[in-house]
Design a protein around this motif. Structure first.
Motif, PDB file in Angstrom:
ATOM      1  N   ALA A 163       0.829  -1.202   0.000  1.00 25.12           N
ATOM      2  CA  ALA A 163       0.000   0.000   0.000  1.00 25.12           C
ATOM      3  C   ALA A 163       0.864   1.253   0.000  1.00 25.12           C
ATOM      4  O   ALA A 163       0.635   2.193  -0.782  1.00 25.12           O
TER       5      ALA A 163
ATOM      6  N   HIS B 178       1.166   4.010  -2.909  1.00 24.88           N
ATOM      7  CA  HIS B 178       1.025   5.439  -2.695  1.00 24.88           C
ATOM      8  C   HIS B 178       2.241   6.187  -3.227  1.00 24.88           C
ATOM      9  O   HIS B 178       2.124   7.248  -3.841  1.00 24.88           O
TER      10      HIS B 178
ATOM     11  N   HIS C 130       4.250   5.400   4.931  1.00 20.29           N
ATOM     12  CA  HIS C 130       3.087   5.310   4.049  1.00 20.29           C
ATOM     13  C   HIS C 130       2.339   4.025   4.295  1.00 20.29           C
ATOM     14  O   HIS C 130       1.105   3.999   4.340  1.00 20.29           O
TER      15      HIS C 130
ATOM     16  N   ARG D 241       0.228   4.428   7.175  1.00 21.61           N
ATOM     17  CA  ARG D 241      -0.914   5.312   6.902  1.00 21.61           C
ATOM     18  C   ARG D 241      -1.998   4.582   6.149  1.00 21.61           C
ATOM     19  O   ARG D 241      -3.175   4.773   6.404  1.00 21.61           O
ATOM     20  N   VAL D 242      -1.586   3.758   5.198  1.00 21.07           N
ATOM     21  CA  VAL D 242      -2.569   3.032   4.396  1.00 21.07           C
ATOM     22  C   VAL D 242      -3.409   2.144   5.292  1.00 21.07           C
ATOM     23  O   VAL D 242      -4.632   2.079   5.170  1.00 21.07           O
TER      24      VAL D 242
ATOM     25  N   ASN E  75      -5.628   4.994   8.998  1.00 22.82           N
ATOM     26  CA  ASN E  75      -5.761   6.376   8.574  1.00 22.82           C
ATOM     27  C   ASN E  75      -5.491   7.376   9.672  1.00 22.82           C
ATOM     28  O   ASN E  75      -5.047   8.480   9.430  1.00 22.82           O
TER      29      ASN E  75
ATOM     30  N   ILE F 124      -3.629  14.933   3.368  1.00 21.79           N
ATOM     31  CA  ILE F 124      -3.781  14.287   4.678  1.00 21.79           C
ATOM     32  C   ILE F 124      -2.495  13.558   5.064  1.00 21.79           C
ATOM     33  O   ILE F 124      -1.982  13.698   6.162  1.00 21.79           O
ATOM     34  N   ASN F 125      -1.983  12.770   4.121  1.00 20.79           N
ATOM     35  CA  ASN F 125      -0.800  11.972   4.435  1.00 20.79           C
ATOM     36  C   ASN F 125       0.485  12.744   4.258  1.00 20.79           C
ATOM     37  O   ASN F 125       0.960  12.938   3.157  1.00 20.79           O
TER      38      ASN F 125
ATOM     39  N   LEU G 189      -5.194  15.684   8.885  1.00 17.00           N
ATOM     40  CA  LEU G 189      -6.359  15.677   9.761  1.00 17.00           C
ATOM     41  C   LEU G 189      -6.040  16.310  11.117  1.00 17.00           C
ATOM     42  O   LEU G 189      -6.857  17.051  11.683  1.00 17.00           O
TER      43      LEU G 189
ATOM     44  N   ALA H 155      -5.030  10.951  -0.950  1.00 16.11           N
ATOM     45  CA  ALA H 155      -4.826   9.905  -1.941  1.00 16.11           C
ATOM     46  C   ALA H 155      -5.741   8.729  -1.623  1.00 16.11           C
ATOM     47  O   ALA H 155      -5.998   7.880  -2.455  1.00 16.11           O
ATOM     48  N   TYR H 156      -6.171   8.662  -0.385  1.00 13.85           N
ATOM     49  CA  TYR H 156      -6.983   7.527   0.052  1.00 13.85           C
ATOM     50  C   TYR H 156      -8.385   8.010   0.333  1.00 13.85           C
ATOM     51  O   TYR H 156      -8.697   8.519   1.408  1.00 13.85           O
TER      52      TYR H 156
ATOM     53  N   ASP I 285     -11.047   6.925   1.247  1.00 14.95           N
ATOM     54  CA  ASP I 285     -11.958   6.027   1.972  1.00 14.95           C
ATOM     55  C   ASP I 285     -12.907   6.822   2.859  1.00 14.95           C
ATOM     56  O   ASP I 285     -12.649   7.972   3.226  1.00 14.95           O
TER      57      ASP I 285
ATOM     58  N   GLU J 260     -13.639   6.482   5.901  1.00 13.93           N
ATOM     59  CA  GLU J 260     -13.186   6.788   7.271  1.00 13.93           C
ATOM     60  C   GLU J 260     -12.512   8.160   7.318  1.00 13.93           C
ATOM     61  O   GLU J 260     -12.813   8.988   8.176  1.00 13.93           O
ATOM     62  N   ASN J 261     -11.585   8.376   6.352  1.00 10.30           N
ATOM     63  CA  ASN J 261     -10.894   9.664   6.274  1.00 10.30           C
ATOM     64  C   ASN J 261     -11.904  10.788   6.026  1.00 10.30           C
ATOM     65  O   ASN J 261     -11.823  11.866   6.622  1.00 10.30           O
TER      66      ASN J 261
ATOM     67  N   LYS K  76     -13.911  11.498   9.128  1.00  7.07           N
ATOM     68  CA  LYS K  76     -13.078  12.190  10.109  1.00  7.07           C
ATOM     69  C   LYS K  76     -12.932  13.672   9.735  1.00  7.07           C
ATOM     70  O   LYS K  76     -13.111  14.566  10.574  1.00  7.07           O
TER      71      LYS K  76
END
Lengths: 725, 125
Positions: free
Chosen positions: A479, A483, A579, A582-583, A586, B59-60, B67, B87-88, B90, B92-93, B96
């Motif tokens: 993951a 990314h 990363h 993080r994947v 979250n 976020i990342n 966040l 990038a994600y 989902d 959940e993010n 949030k």
């Protein structure tokens, strides 16, 4: 001295017969029965039918025969003829041998030495055939006495020694003592006084042990005789006092008389005249009462001598004459000689020279005859002595040899047995050892095979594990890597899109009237396009590198060390690792800082391997300080991972030191030693292979470096990698 | 009108400048860039109320996540509009971000047309 010798000559015979009878005397002492009681008992026994074949009857009859042989040999012979027939009829060999021996005694007492010898030999033949041969030593002793009386001293000594030997074997103390007494007598006669005394003492010891009072008295008496002959009257006195006292206590007239007489001789030698007189008187009266012929003559002459010393010539003369008569009656040349010697002196003192001359002639005659016989005996003794000592020597040698052979054989046998035992034990031991060795060899061979198989399996498992660990970590990182690729791909997409748009703008611009064209804008756009193309290229390369790295990671290590700049490797791994977290999570957030010394040299390493180490350590660090459970428990703690790289000297060798520190929960002391062990993991089952740190450790080691851990629970954990420059 | 973009990828700056070149040139859009949450907060702290009209953040990011930064900004400057880019994408993010008070939520690769609309709205407000 002649006097004592004279006494000794007479005494000798008496003692000889005592010794000859010893075996049976002892046998009889237990019963102490008279002729009358024995006859009564025999009558009682003969009332029983078949008594003639009853051994009890036959033994009793032999006892009676023995008493007869001593008291009236003539009637004994008649009695024993019948007894012999009865024993033969009853096929009672022991009784027959006994009867034959008693027959021999009777004949000896009658002076028929030849006849007695033939009976003794017959007895001996039978006795030798009886198992145990218990009768043999006693018969040999009696044969010895016959030979002694025949003047065959060497043969006699031989018989006595055989008797002693036999008695030793059959444990017959009485016969042994009797034979010792007889040997002593011969030594006494041969003037071997010390030897004689020694034998008497041996005999005394035996009698003391078996408690035969009469024989103890005899022994003391005889020792005293020897002492007197050796001119030790005081020593002689000591022995005789014991003997005399014992004889009185025993109330035996025979022994009282004997010891009184010997005491008298001693006191006479000591010039204690009155005591000697009393003792001679006692001996004389007892001898007269009991009919002891020889002692009677001895004491009469002894007393006469005392009276002569006192000057009592008449009394001395009377006593000497009486003594002479008695000596003649008993045919005692020694006593006759002594009497004539004394009488010659008395007649001379009385002035009766004619009688004195006659007496002196008689004295000379007996003296010469005694001397002749004595010297003849001495000669015979000396001749036989040689023969005897040879025989003794032979006997001793033979016995010594025999004993030596027995001992050697015994020792040899024991040694052989010991050797055999040792050999057997050794062999058994060796066999056992050999067998167990063989077993062990088989076992080892088997185990070896087993181990080899296991090793092969382990090796394949290990490579599988390494691969799966790699794939697991790869999966974990997929993951993150995706990314990582996503970002540059986005840039490529975006910048190429932008560039396409820009080219469109330029085209639009160029469609315009050349004067209206904004050349500055066109230049700007063109330079942007150029920059963008550069960026596209850069991000394309970046994605390419990530894919390559991923491939390298999944590929087996080539193990080839290449000069590598560690800084980008650390950055890349850090990024991939974070990363990845993080994947998966979250909410994950961890601050990581790097502090790298500028101008670090390239070092030789296998990039795939070291990046695996770094990834492992980073993953662990992030996991430690930022896993959801930990964060829940420590909501105020900001997860931090700090990486430093610096140059250090270790043992004067340059190293790169990489530290990875997290502010997680730390590693408890109880497990800190185990963390590098394969399959050790604190993660929930399925989350970790437990091989990460173990593999990392091996990889760092393989690089000639070191991987260390330091942790304070609740504060931090620092892993330190040392890599040689 | 100032808009703050937060992303650890430095090329995001070039990308934004080019994408919004027209807005920058013609509509008075001013783009500020920060490469970490920490840096972004520093920029915002310089003026109170901040000179920035809106914040767009990844976020990342290493260190402080987007966040996290959102929470802090909303706490300090409740009026400031913050949109998240991830990038994600989902749920959940998204959940949030929304619960923290985000204005918008964009997923990577960024659809610049919708972003342009959003920025246009800000510019016109």
């Amino acid at each position: 001295m002649q006097d004592y010798l004279n006494y000794q000559m007479g005494h000798k015979r008496n003692v000889s017969f005592l010794a000859a009878c010893l075996y049976l005397l002892t046998f009889l002492t237990g019963h102490a029965q008279s002729v009358e009681t024995l006859q009564a008992e025999l009558e009682k026994l003969s009332a029983v039918p078949g008594f003639a074949s009853d051994t009890t009857y036959l033994n009793k009859a032999n006892e009676l025969g023995f008493v007869f042989a001593e008291s009236s040999p003539d009637s004994a012979v008649v009695f024993l003829e019948k007894q012999l027939q009865l024993c033969r009829k009853a096929n009672y060999e022991k009784g027959e041998a006994e009867a034959l021996k008693i027959y021999g005694n009777a004949l000896q007492n009658m002076g028929d030495f030849k006849g007695s010898l033939s009976y003794y030999n017959e007895a001996l033949k039978i006795a030798e055939g009886i198992s145990g041969q218990k009768l043999v030593p006693g018969i040999l002793n009696n044969i010895g006495l016959v030979n002694y009386n025949l003047g065959k001293y060497a043969e006699a000594l031989n018989n006595f020694y055989e008797a002693i030997k036999g008695a030793d074997q059959t444990n017959d103390a009485n016969v042994k003592a009797a034979a010792l007494n007889n040997v002593a007598l011969i030594y006494f006669e041969q003037d071997k006084l010390e030897e004689a005394k020694e034998k008497y003492r041996e005999m005394l010891a035996i009698y003391q042990e078996i408690g035969n009072q009469g024989r103890i008295i005899l022994a003391y008496n005889n020792i005293g005789d020897v002492e007197l002959k050796q001119n030790n009257p005081s020593e002689a006195l000591k022995n005789l006092k014991i003997a005399h006292q014992s004889a009185i206590e025993l109330n035996s007239p025979e022994f009282v008389e004997m010891t009184s007489r010997t005491l008298a001789d001693i006191y006479s030698a000591l010039d204690s005249v009155s005591i000697a007189e009393d003792l001679y008187q006692q001996s004389i009266s007892m001898s007269r009462d009991n009919g002891y012929g020889v002692p009677y003559a001895h004491s009469l002459i002894g007393l006469a001598k005392l009276n002569y010393k006192k000057g009592e010539l008449i009394q001395a003369s009377d006593l000497a004459k009486e003594g002479l008569a008695q000596a003649e009656k008993m045919a005692q040349p020694m006593q006759m000689r002594n009497a004539h010697e004394l009488l010659a002196k008395i007649f001379e003192d009385e002035g009766n020279y004619k009688e004195a001359l006659t007496s002196f002639q008689q004295f000379k005659f007996y003296n010469d005859s005694i001397n002749t016989s004595h010297s003849q005996r001495l000669t015979a003794t000396l001749e036989s002595e040689y023969e005897f000592s040879k025989k003794t020597l032979e006997y001793e040698k033979a016995s010594l040899r025999q004993r030596w052979i027995i001992f050697s054989a015994f020792a040899g046998l024991i040694a052989f047995l010991i050797i055999l035992l040792l050999g057997y034990r050794n062999k058994k031991h060796l066999d056992k050892a050999y067998h167990s060795l063989q077993e062990k060899t088989h076992e080892i061979a088997f185990k070896n095979g087993e181990l080899e198989t296991t090793l092969k399996q382990l090796k394949s498992t290990q490579s599988q594990l390494i691969q799966s660990e790699k794939m697991a970590s790869l999966g974990e990182l997929t993951a993150g890597i995706a990314h990582e690729i996503q970002n540059p791909l986005n840039f490529v997409t975006n910048f190429s899109e932008l560039s396409t748009g820009m080219i469109q703008e330029i085209r639009e611009e160029r469609v315009k009237n050349p004067t209206a064209q904004d050349q500055q804008l066109i230049d700007e756009i063109l330079s942007d396009i150029q920059v963008n193309l550069g960026k596209i290229h850069h991000h394309g390369k970046r994605a390419d590198a990530i894919v390559k790295g991923m491939l390298e990671h999944s590929r087996s290590s080539t193990g080839e060390k290449v000069p590598t700049d560690i800084q980008p490797l650390i950055n890349e791994c850090l990024r991939i690792s974070s990363h990845g977290f993080r994947v998966k999570d979250n909410s994950f957030s961890a601050e990581f800082t790097t502090d790298m010394e500028p101008g670090l040299p390239k070092i030789m390493l296998v990039p795939q391997d070291i990046s695996r180490v770094l990834l492992n350590l980073f993953n662990n660090a992030f996991y430690a300080c930022a896993n959801p459970d930990f964060r829940k428990e420590n909501p105020n703690l900001k997860p931090q991972v700090k990486v430093t790289v610096s140059r250090v000297e270790k043992d004067s060798n340059p190293f790169l030191k990489v530290t990875i520190t997290d502010n997680g929960s730390g590693i408890p002391n109880s497990i800190i030693d185990k963390i590098f062990q394969p399959f050790f993991t604190t993660k929930p089952t399925g989350d970790g292979t437990g091989l990460g740190l173990s593999l990392s450790y091996d990889i760092v080691k393989a690089h000639g470096g070191e991987l260390k851990v330091n942790s304070v629970p609740g504060e931090f954990t620092t892993f330190t990698i040392f890599l040689p420059v | 009108m100032k808009i703050l973009v937060v992303d650890d990828e430095r090329d995001v700056e070039d990308l934004f400048r080019q994408k919004f070149r027209k807005e920058i040139r013609n509509e008075g859009l001013e783009l500020l860039f920060a490469y970490s949450g920490k840096e972004a907060l520093e920029i915002l702290e310089n003026n109170n109320p901040p000179l920035v009209a809106s914040v767009f953040s990844d976020i990342n990011m290493p260190g402080m996540s987007g966040l996290e930064m959102l929470g802090i900004i909303k706490n300090r400057f409740p009026q400031l509009q913050v949109s998240m880019i991830s990038a994600y994408g989902d749920s959940e993010n998204y959940q949030k971000a929304m619960s923290y008070g985000a204005k918008g939520f964009f997923t990577k690769p960024v659809d610049f047309e919708s972003l342009r609309k959003e920025i246009g709205e800000i510019l016109r407000s």
